[in-house]
Scaffold this motif. Structure first.
Motif, PDB file in Angstrom:
ATOM      1  N   GLU A   9       0.861  -1.190   0.000  1.00  0.00           N
ATOM      2  CA  GLU A   9       0.000   0.000   0.000  1.00  0.00           C
ATOM      3  C   GLU A   9       0.894   1.235   0.000  1.00  0.00           C
ATOM      4  OE1 GLU A   9      -2.474   2.581  -0.110  1.00  0.00           O
ATOM      5  OE2 GLU A   9      -3.708   0.873   0.506  1.00  0.00           O
ATOM      6  N   ASP A  10       0.517   2.241  -0.785  1.00  0.00           N
ATOM      7  CA  ASP A  10       1.375   3.422  -0.899  1.00  0.00           C
ATOM      8  C   ASP A  10       0.883   4.624  -0.101  1.00  0.00           C
ATOM      9  OD1 ASP A  10      -0.790   3.464  -2.693  1.00  0.00           O
ATOM     10  OD2 ASP A  10       0.131   5.108  -3.789  1.00  0.00           O
ATOM     11  N   ASP A  53      -3.160  -3.225  -2.381  1.00  0.00           N
ATOM     12  CA  ASP A  53      -3.844  -2.058  -2.940  1.00  0.00           C
ATOM     13  C   ASP A  53      -3.809  -2.164  -4.467  1.00  0.00           C
ATOM     14  OD1 ASP A  53      -5.036   0.452  -3.093  1.00  0.00           O
ATOM     15  OD2 ASP A  53      -3.093   1.489  -3.110  1.00  0.00           O
ATOM     16  N   MET A  55      -4.235   0.686  -6.759  1.00  0.00           N
ATOM     17  CA  MET A  55      -3.502   1.813  -7.335  1.00  0.00           C
ATOM     18  C   MET A  55      -2.171   1.981  -6.613  1.00  0.00           C
ATOM     19  SD  MET A  55      -5.361   2.985  -9.742  1.00  0.00           S
ATOM     20  CE  MET A  55      -4.812   4.648 -10.051  1.00  0.00           C
ATOM     21  N   LYS A 103     -12.410   0.672  -0.394  1.00  0.00           N
ATOM     22  CA  LYS A 103     -12.024   1.797   0.466  1.00  0.00           C
ATOM     23  C   LYS A 103     -13.079   2.894   0.383  1.00  0.00           C
ATOM     24  CE  LYS A 103      -7.023   1.541  -0.291  1.00  0.00           C
ATOM     25  NZ  LYS A 103      -5.919   2.299  -0.876  1.00  0.00           N
TER      26      LYS A 103
HETATM   27 CA    CA Z   1      -2.905   3.510  -3.597  1.00  0.00          CA
END
Ligand code: CA
Length: 227
Positions: A9-10, A53, A55, A103
């Motif tokens: 996850e970023d 995630d 993206m 989300k």
């Molecule tokens: Ca993301």
């Protein structure tokens, strides 16, 4: 032994929240902020679950999931998709994800999904028919070991020993314990036999048998498998 979760996850805020909460639930959390390094970690180490995630910078979550399945990494994947992107769910599940969550989600919901996936999956290593670490993939049912896809010959005893190591991953095992549990009581066999078989096994599974990465020597005790 606590379950290991790989979080790819970023979003820094979410990483912080999730890491904290999962750790407080007793999970061991490893994080990766981008798709490629997450993919590399998922291949190199053994996790009980991957939170992925969609993206992500570099390689997106779909590609990570698809490539992991192609590499025969069967760790359960729970995908975290953006709100309302129904197509994400469909694509994710098609690419081999086990579940998805949109989300923003409630933490309690995430924890419930994680628990459900972990219940479904066999405990990593123990009792599983196959196990993967680094470039090694071992299939106990077929009694096959492949190193980077190439078959490697193992004796029945070496398989038993490797299986025992995998089932006791992370534990320091004494030579006597290995001898009793893998060989059983046999008057002709001594703890030296254990060392000889460990050396053979290292030749077959370690990149550098003199500097083992998986079957480590525990001085004064015996060995420890860390795959
Ligand atoms: Ca993301």
């Amino acid at each position: 032994m606590s379950k290991r979760i790989l979080l790819i996850e970023d979003e820094p805020g979410l990483v912080l929240t999730l890491t904290h909460r999962l750790a407080s639930e007793g999970y061991e959390v490893t994080t990766s902020r981008d798709g490629q390094s997450g993919f590399d970690m998922a291949r190199a180490e053994t996790f009980d679950l991957i939170l992925l995630d969609v993206m992500l910078p570099g390689k997106n979550g779909f590609d990570v999931c698809r490539d992991l399945r192609q590499q025969n990494v069967q760790t359960p994947v729970l995908m975290l998709t953006a709100r309302g992107q129904v197509v994400d769910r469909v694509v994710g599940l098609k690419l081999g994800a086990d579940d998805y969550l949109t989300k923003p989600f409630e933490m309690i919901e995430l924890l419930a999904r994680i628990e459900a996936l972990l219940r479904r999956a066999p405990a990593s290593g123990a009792c599983a028919d196959s196990f993967q670490f680094g470039l090694i993939r071992v299939d106990f049912r077929k009694a096959e070991l492949r190193r980077d896809g190439e078959p490697v010959e193992l004796s029945a005893r070496e398989f038993q020993l490797l299986r025992y190591f995998i089932e006791h991953r992370g534990a320091a095992l004494s030579r006597e314990e290995l001898l009793n549990d893998v060989w059983g009581y046999q008057s002709m066999v001594t703890t030296r036999t254990v060392d000889v078989h460990v050396a053979w096994l290292r030749q077959k599974i370690e990149q550098s048998p003199r500097h083992p990465q998986y079957i480590l020597t525990v001085h004064g005790i015996g060995y420890k498998f860390t795959g």
